[in-house]
Design an enzyme around this catalytic site. Structure first.
Site, mmCIF file in Angstrom:
data_model
loop_
_atom_site.group_PDB
_atom_site.id
_atom_site.type_symbol
_atom_site.label_atom_id
_atom_site.label_comp_id
_atom_site.label_asym_id
_atom_site.label_seq_id
_atom_site.Cartn_x
_atom_site.Cartn_y
_atom_site.Cartn_z
ATOM 1 N N HIS A 292 3.704 -2.387 3.108
ATOM 2 C CA HIS A 292 3.725 -1.022 2.587
ATOM 3 C C HIS A 292 5.030 -0.751 1.855
ATOM 4 O O HIS A 292 6.092 -1.227 2.270
ATOM 5 C CB HIS A 292 3.547 -0.017 3.729
ATOM 6 C CG HIS A 292 2.239 -0.147 4.437
ATOM 7 N ND1 HIS A 292 2.009 -1.092 5.403
ATOM 8 C CD2 HIS A 292 1.081 0.538 4.290
ATOM 9 C CE1 HIS A 292 0.757 -0.983 5.845
ATOM 10 N NE2 HIS A 292 0.171 -0.006 5.185
ATOM 11 N N ASP B 243 0.816 -1.217 0.000
ATOM 12 C CA ASP B 243 0.000 0.000 0.000
ATOM 13 C C ASP B 243 0.853 1.273 0.000
ATOM 14 O O ASP B 243 2.003 1.258 0.450
ATOM 15 C CB ASP B 243 -0.888 0.040 1.246
ATOM 16 C CG ASP B 243 -2.075 -0.889 1.155
ATOM 17 O OD1 ASP B 243 -2.134 -1.697 0.204
ATOM 18 O OD2 ASP B 243 -2.944 -0.823 2.042
#
Length: 281
Positions: free
Chosen positions: A248, A103
């Site tokens: 991430h 992400d």
């Protein structure tokens, strides 16, 4: 007195009153956040405003803190075929399949290293990008697509979606999809709500834009920088058929995420897992 005997002036007054009442009701419905869920554990940072019409000069320095300890609750049913909760795992991909997802990027420092590791093992992953990052790193978007990765929508500025109006949600998702489509020639088919915070509006608007909601099964909590060993251990212990792993590639120092991927990816493959991505027909 029968209905057809009501004086003309009174019928006119009643019609005006009904019209005013309907207008008030419509205004109230439009202002309603549509089933915004109450999330325990305290509120995250205040959401950023939706994107303006023009591109922003620079990405904001937001600190991404996904509320990953909370499983999205069940919401009021929306009109079919809109979903009422996101995908959290994908067991239909096969008993040997797992999904790796990243992400908040693309980030020019960390994303290239993650792409290089995935390429080295011929593995595909999902990247949920923020529009303000993607707009400034279009070459990385193209590299992701060229390598066969799935690129999803993660909003424009990473706000808390349930706090936004329908118009602001539409701007956040629509602006990001537009950047992706203009860069790659096709809009995204998947989206993920920042902080894992969904509501009925986000499901409905995402569906209007042709996207399916994707959450996760296993959170590495790499955004807390717990140490490379901890990230590796969480992935290896949580591995299983259809598991969707959340990591991430932006939003802070992601050097631990990069280093952990280099260790757990070959370990998963050695255990017989096949990291792959979902496809939509």
């Amino acid at each position: 007195m029968k209905h057809d005997q009501i004086p003309t002036e009174r019928r006119t007054f009643l019609r005006l009153a009904l019209a005013l009442g309907a207008a008030t009701a419509v205004h109230t419905i439009a202002a309603d956040p549509a089933g915004t869920p109450t999330r325990p554990g305290g509120a995250p940072p205040a959401p950023a405003a939706g994107p303006p019409a023009q591109a922003r000069a620079n990405p904001s320095a937001y600190r991404l803190r996904p509320m990953t300890a909370i499983t999205p609750p069940r919401f009021r049913p929306a009109a079919p075929p809109v979903r009422t909760r996101p995908f959290e795992e994908l067991p239909e991909l096969g008993s040997d399949a797992m999904v790796l997802s990243f992400d908040d990027g693309p980030d020019p420092v960390y994303t290239p290293a993650i792409l290089a590791t995935l390429r080295g093992y011929d593995v595909r992953a999902m990247f949920f990008v923020c529009g303000e990052m993607a707009a400034h790193n279009r070459d990385l978007l193209r590299e992701m697509a060229d390598d066969g990765h799935v690129i999803g929508n993660h909003s424009w500025s990473h706000p808390l979606v349930p706090k936004l109006s329908r118009g602001a949600i539409r701007d956040e998702l629509g602006s990001t999809s537009e950047v992706i489509e203009k860069t790659l020639g096709a809009p995204p088919l998947w989206y993920r709500a920042p902080y894992g915070a969904w509501n009925r509006n986000s499901f409905e608007i995402g569906a209007e834009m042709g996207m399916e909601p994707m959450a996760w099964t296993l959170d590495t909590t790499d955004w807390t920088t717990p140490g490379t060993d901890t990230i590796v251990r969480r992935v290896e212990q949580g591995a299983g058929p259809g598991v969707v792993v959340l990591s991430h590639d932006a939003g802070g120092n992601r050097s631990q995420s990069v280093a952990a991927l280099r260790r757990y990816l070959p370990a998963l493959i050695e255990r017989g897992y096949r990291p792959t991505v979902p496809r939509r027909s």
